[in-house]
Design a protein around this motif. Structure first.
Motif, PDB file in Angstrom:
ATOM      1  N   LYS A 155       0.831  -1.211   0.000  1.00  0.00           N
ATOM      2  CA  LYS A 155       0.000   0.000   0.000  1.00  0.00           C
ATOM      3  C   LYS A 155       0.867   1.264   0.000  1.00  0.00           C
ATOM      4  CE  LYS A 155      -3.231   2.365   3.091  1.00  0.00           C
ATOM      5  NZ  LYS A 155      -4.049   2.230   4.310  1.00  0.00           N
ATOM      6  N   ARG A 156       1.921   1.276   0.786  1.00  0.00           N
ATOM      7  CA  ARG A 156       2.791   2.454   0.862  1.00  0.00           C
ATOM      8  C   ARG A 156       3.432   2.753  -0.494  1.00  0.00           C
ATOM      9  NH1 ARG A 156       8.070   3.517   1.579  1.00  0.00           N
ATOM     10  NH2 ARG A 156       8.593   5.474   2.605  1.00  0.00           N
ATOM     11  N   SER A 157       3.901   1.721  -1.178  1.00  0.00           N
ATOM     12  CA  SER A 157       4.503   1.919  -2.502  1.00  0.00           C
ATOM     13  C   SER A 157       3.482   2.478  -3.494  1.00  0.00           C
ATOM     14  CB  SER A 157       5.074   0.610  -3.038  1.00  0.00           C
ATOM     15  OG  SER A 157       6.114   0.154  -2.202  1.00  0.00           O
ATOM     16  N   LEU A 158       2.255   1.989  -3.399  1.00  0.00           N
ATOM     17  CA  LEU A 158       1.190   2.504  -4.264  1.00  0.00           C
ATOM     18  C   LEU A 158       0.885   3.961  -3.915  1.00  0.00           C
ATOM     19  CD1 LEU A 158      -0.743   1.897  -6.559  1.00  0.00           C
ATOM     20  CD2 LEU A 158      -2.306   0.872  -4.904  1.00  0.00           C
ATOM     21  N   TYR A 159       0.933   4.282  -2.625  1.00  0.00           N
ATOM     22  CA  TYR A 159       0.712   5.661  -2.185  1.00  0.00           C
ATOM     23  C   TYR A 159       1.800   6.578  -2.739  1.00  0.00           C
ATOM     24  CZ  TYR A 159      -0.174   9.562   1.028  1.00  0.00           C
ATOM     25  OH  TYR A 159      -0.454  10.796   1.575  1.00  0.00           O
ATOM     26  N   ILE A 160       3.046   6.154  -2.626  1.00  0.00           N
ATOM     27  CA  ILE A 160       4.163   6.953  -3.154  1.00  0.00           C
ATOM     28  C   ILE A 160       4.007   7.122  -4.664  1.00  0.00           C
ATOM     29  CG2 ILE A 160       6.656   6.923  -3.599  1.00  0.00           C
ATOM     30  CD1 ILE A 160       6.969   5.783  -0.726  1.00  0.00           C
ATOM     31  N   GLY A 161       3.642   6.048  -5.357  1.00  0.00           N
ATOM     32  CA  GLY A 161       3.397   6.150  -6.796  1.00  0.00           C
ATOM     33  C   GLY A 161       2.273   7.123  -7.109  1.00  0.00           C
ATOM     34  N   GLY A 162       1.219   7.094  -6.288  1.00  0.00           N
ATOM     35  CA  GLY A 162       0.109   8.032  -6.463  1.00  0.00           C
ATOM     36  C   GLY A 162       0.532   9.472  -6.233  1.00  0.00           C
ATOM     37  N   LEU A 163       1.379   9.693  -5.220  1.00  0.00           N
ATOM     38  CA  LEU A 163       1.897  11.050  -4.963  1.00  0.00           C
ATOM     39  C   LEU A 163       2.742  11.545  -6.136  1.00  0.00           C
ATOM     40  CD1 LEU A 163       3.039  11.023  -1.224  1.00  0.00           C
ATOM     41  CD2 LEU A 163       1.396  12.586  -2.253  1.00  0.00           C
ATOM     42  N   GLU A 164       3.605  10.676  -6.633  1.00  0.00           N
ATOM     43  CA  GLU A 164       4.449  11.062  -7.770  1.00  0.00           C
ATOM     44  C   GLU A 164       3.591  11.344  -9.005  1.00  0.00           C
ATOM     45  OE1 GLU A 164       6.979   7.623  -7.777  1.00  0.00           O
ATOM     46  OE2 GLU A 164       8.481   8.595  -6.489  1.00  0.00           O
ATOM     47  N   HIS A 165       2.582  10.526  -9.200  1.00  0.00           N
ATOM     48  CA  HIS A 165       1.659  10.723 -10.333  1.00  0.00           C
ATOM     49  C   HIS A 165       0.948  12.072 -10.190  1.00  0.00           C
ATOM     50  CE1 HIS A 165      -1.225   9.622 -13.460  1.00  0.00           C
ATOM     51  NE2 HIS A 165      -2.188  10.023 -12.648  1.00  0.00           N
ATOM     52  N   TYR A 166       0.407  12.340  -9.009  1.00  0.00           N
ATOM     53  CA  TYR A 166      -0.271  13.616  -8.750  1.00  0.00           C
ATOM     54  C   TYR A 166       0.674  14.775  -9.050  1.00  0.00           C
ATOM     55  CZ  TYR A 166      -2.123  17.607  -6.216  1.00  0.00           C
ATOM     56  OH  TYR A 166      -2.565  18.863  -5.893  1.00  0.00           O
ATOM     57  N   ASP A 167       1.876  14.675  -8.528  1.00  0.00           N
ATOM     58  CA  ASP A 167       2.820  15.774  -8.664  1.00  0.00           C
ATOM     59  C   ASP A 167       3.144  16.055 -10.126  1.00  0.00           C
ATOM     60  OD1 ASP A 167       3.960  17.566  -6.800  1.00  0.00           O
ATOM     61  OD2 ASP A 167       5.939  16.768  -7.251  1.00  0.00           O
ATOM     62  N   SER A 168       3.399  15.022 -10.897  1.00  0.00           N
ATOM     63  CA  SER A 168       3.789  15.259 -12.288  1.00  0.00           C
ATOM     64  C   SER A 168       2.592  15.561 -13.195  1.00  0.00           C
ATOM     65  CB  SER A 168       4.576  14.075 -12.833  1.00  0.00           C
ATOM     66  OG  SER A 168       3.775  12.913 -12.878  1.00  0.00           O
ATOM     67  N   VAL A 169       1.499  14.846 -13.023  1.00  0.00           N
ATOM     68  CA  VAL A 169       0.368  14.999 -13.936  1.00  0.00           C
ATOM     69  C   VAL A 169      -0.498  16.208 -13.588  1.00  0.00           C
ATOM     70  CG1 VAL A 169      -1.773  13.903 -14.734  1.00  0.00           C
ATOM     71  CG2 VAL A 169       0.321  12.557 -14.528  1.00  0.00           C
ATOM     72  N   TYR A 170      -0.641  16.498 -12.323  1.00  0.00           N
ATOM     73  CA  TYR A 170      -1.551  17.573 -11.931  1.00  0.00           C
ATOM     74  C   TYR A 170      -0.812  18.845 -11.509  1.00  0.00           C
ATOM     75  CZ  TYR A 170      -5.136  14.084 -12.403  1.00  0.00           C
ATOM     76  OH  TYR A 170      -5.972  13.136 -12.929  1.00  0.00           O
ATOM     77  N   ARG A 171       0.019  18.780 -10.491  1.00  0.00           N
ATOM     78  CA  ARG A 171       0.646  20.000  -9.992  1.00  0.00           C
ATOM     79  C   ARG A 171       1.610  20.609 -11.004  1.00  0.00           C
ATOM     80  NH1 ARG A 171       5.234  21.712  -8.399  1.00  0.00           N
ATOM     81  NH2 ARG A 171       6.155  19.650  -8.310  1.00  0.00           N
TER      82      ARG A 171
END
Length: 191
Positions: A51-67
């Motif tokens: 779950k933590r790895s998926l969370y980190i992947g989600g954060l990285e995805h958010y950061d690059s795709v959205y922010r």
């Protein structure tokens, strides 16, 4: 035959990101992630370890795709003060398909105090947002539109604090009476 992933990595990260964004790290179970992504537990664990790895992947995805994409788009505006104001008004108005607030700010409050790797990620993201404000203010100064006596580096920090506050407030109460005064103060800083 070896295991082969039959899904699009970015789509899974986007779905997981939305689940974490909506419910927080602690509030999102593996069952929630299975439902959000449409993958079974085995595929999630095989593709993302835990779950933590998926969370980190989600954060990285958010950061690059959205922010990053959003701030890059705003950086292209010819009026740098309008770009700053657009960042704030986007938070006020929200987005019809995304949860309110900011996944990075949520991570800052919920997970970063207990996880040094995530703390490093969110600090880097926050510095980049502050850097966006600073770059816009410096452009305004070069254009001669920055208020006399306003120090761009200090104002960027103030704007960052106001942005984080606005993101937290609109996450919990989009119609909060605090929103209008925050936007008014931003406009006064940029005047």
């Amino acid at each position: 035959m070896p295991w082969e992933n039959k899904y699009k990595h970015a789509e899974v990260l986007d779905a997981a990101m939305r689940a974490f964004w909506e419910h927080g790290y602690q509030g999102t179970s593996m069952a929630d992630l299975v439902k959000a992504t449409g993958l079974n537990r085995g595929s999630l664990y095989a593709g993302f370890k835990d779950k933590r790895s998926l969370y980190i992947g989600g954060l990285e995805h958010y950061d690059s795709v959205y922010r990053v994409a959003f701030l890059n788009q705003l950086s292209q505006m010819s009026d740098p003060k309008a770009a700053i104001l657009a960042a704030f008004t986007a938070v006020e108005s929200g987005h019809e398909t995304l949860p309110r607030g900011c996944l990075v700010v949520n991570a800052t409050l919920e997970v970063a105090p207990h996880d040094p790797e995530i703390a490093t990620m969110v600090e880097a993201s926050m510095r980049q947002v502050e850097g966006f404000f600073l770059e816009c203010l410096q452009r305004a100064d070069r254009q001669g539109t920055l208020a006399p006596g306003l120090r761009a580096s200090d104002a960027a920090k103030v704007l960052m604090g106001m942005m984080v506050g606005l993101l937290v407030i609109t996450r919990t109460s989009p119609k909060s009476p605090a929103v209008a005064p925050i936007l008014k103060q931003v406009r006064e800083i940029l005047a």
